[in-house]
Scaffold this motif. Sequence first.
Motif, mmCIF file in Angstrom:
data_model
loop_
_atom_site.group_PDB
_atom_site.id
_atom_site.type_symbol
_atom_site.label_atom_id
_atom_site.label_comp_id
_atom_site.label_asym_id
_atom_site.label_seq_id
_atom_site.Cartn_x
_atom_site.Cartn_y
_atom_site.Cartn_z
ATOM 1 N N LEU A 169 -7.180 -2.819 2.937
ATOM 2 C CA LEU A 169 -6.366 -2.454 1.781
ATOM 3 C C LEU A 169 -5.514 -3.620 1.315
ATOM 4 C CD1 LEU A 169 -5.177 1.108 2.897
ATOM 5 C CD2 LEU A 169 -6.896 0.568 1.156
ATOM 6 N N ASP A 170 -4.942 -4.338 2.262
ATOM 7 C CA ASP A 170 -4.100 -5.486 1.928
ATOM 8 C C ASP A 170 -4.896 -6.523 1.137
ATOM 9 O OD1 ASP A 170 -1.597 -6.997 2.156
ATOM 10 O OD2 ASP A 170 -2.668 -8.270 3.571
ATOM 11 N N ALA A 171 -6.112 -6.822 1.594
ATOM 12 C CA ALA A 171 -6.955 -7.807 0.914
ATOM 13 C C ALA A 171 -7.358 -7.326 -0.479
ATOM 14 C CB ALA A 171 -8.195 -8.097 1.758
ATOM 15 N N GLU A 172 -7.715 -6.045 -0.593
ATOM 16 C CA GLU A 172 -8.127 -5.491 -1.882
ATOM 17 C C GLU A 172 -6.969 -5.482 -2.876
ATOM 18 O OE1 GLU A 172 -11.342 -3.848 -2.793
ATOM 19 O OE2 GLU A 172 -11.905 -5.252 -1.217
ATOM 20 N N LEU A 173 -5.779 -5.139 -2.413
ATOM 21 C CA LEU A 173 -4.606 -5.117 -3.289
ATOM 22 C C LEU A 173 -4.238 -6.531 -3.748
ATOM 23 C CD1 LEU A 173 -2.564 -2.450 -1.346
ATOM 24 C CD2 LEU A 173 -3.065 -2.317 -3.791
ATOM 25 N N LYS A 174 -4.266 -7.481 -2.842
ATOM 26 C CA LYS A 174 -3.922 -8.857 -3.207
ATOM 27 C C LYS A 174 -4.943 -9.458 -4.161
ATOM 28 C CE LYS A 174 -1.166 -9.932 0.895
ATOM 29 N NZ LYS A 174 -1.119 -10.617 2.212
ATOM 30 N N ALA A 175 -6.176 -9.011 -4.075
ATOM 31 C CA ALA A 175 -7.224 -9.508 -4.965
ATOM 32 C C ALA A 175 -7.232 -8.779 -6.306
ATOM 33 C CB ALA A 175 -8.591 -9.372 -4.301
ATOM 34 N N GLY A 176 -6.385 -7.758 -6.435
ATOM 35 C CA GLY A 176 -6.315 -7.013 -7.681
ATOM 36 C C GLY A 176 -7.418 -6.002 -7.869
ATOM 37 N N ARG A 177 -8.142 -5.674 -6.787
ATOM 38 C CA ARG A 177 -9.243 -4.720 -6.890
ATOM 39 C C ARG A 177 -8.801 -3.278 -6.657
ATOM 40 N NH1 ARG A 177 -11.947 -9.178 -4.330
ATOM 41 N NH2 ARG A 177 -11.531 -8.319 -2.260
ATOM 42 N N LEU A 178 -7.560 -3.101 -6.245
ATOM 43 C CA LEU A 178 -6.991 -1.769 -6.088
ATOM 44 C C LEU A 178 -5.697 -1.688 -6.889
ATOM 45 C CD1 LEU A 178 -7.408 -0.978 -2.259
ATOM 46 C CD2 LEU A 178 -8.730 -0.046 -4.166
ATOM 47 N N ASP A 179 -5.466 -0.530 -7.489
ATOM 48 C CA ASP A 179 -4.253 -0.283 -8.265
ATOM 49 C C ASP A 179 -3.285 0.531 -7.401
ATOM 50 O OD1 ASP A 179 -2.265 0.434 -10.019
ATOM 51 O OD2 ASP A 179 -3.614 1.239 -11.545
#
Length: 249
Positions: free
Chosen positions: A227-237
Amino acid sequence: MSMRILDLGDAALTVEFGDAIDPALQARVNALDVAIERARAAGQLGGVIETVPTFRSLTVVYDPLLTRRATLEAALGELIDAADHAPVGDGRHWCLPACYGGAFGPDLADVADAAGLTPEAVIDAHSTTEYVVYMLGFLPGFPFMGDVPAALQLPRRSEPRLRVPPGSIAIANGLTAIYPWESPGGWHLLGRCPVPLFDATRDAPALLAAGDRVRFTPVSVDEFDRLDAELKAGRLDPQQWCSPPGVTS
């Protein structure tokens, strides 16, 4: 219900509803804050610059060249009366991921010992409680939330840490919080949340707001990292963990 209006210099006043941390007081603060925002949107309350909600009061900052205290106090009196008789509004509901214990929650074992519980029981008690966001303060986006289950209500640490990592989930006395930034802190660290609570590029930089309700969902270290990686990459809102007002997650 008791209420008083206090001067705060020559460009602000504070509407004080009580002297305790109480969901009923927070509801009154939030109701008045919403009423003021609606009045401003309708072109009323000229001269009002901003409002600052706390646990038990609402500060109204105004331009003394555009309005007078007496004028503002009269208008606020009407809004307070209307807000007190209006149906109680419901904030947004959040269900935020939390990775408890280990390097993310170095105080979990000590909290469990002090409470006479197992670490698993502490996690269960903390994560199954719904918390109301009383106010934001201390740091941009830092939510003071309550109320922590009685068994977990411990005083602050005797020795504060110089550095608390961002995202740390902590408890002290009857409150729980998430640190949006690295900072010193004396609260007990139970875990960490990967969802960023403050982003200056958003229309509303602070993710949470007074009156919102928050629950935590325990996740594994691997899930946290994903989740941390996805959020930092902007792939999760971050909004995906939010339900609209009146809808529970």
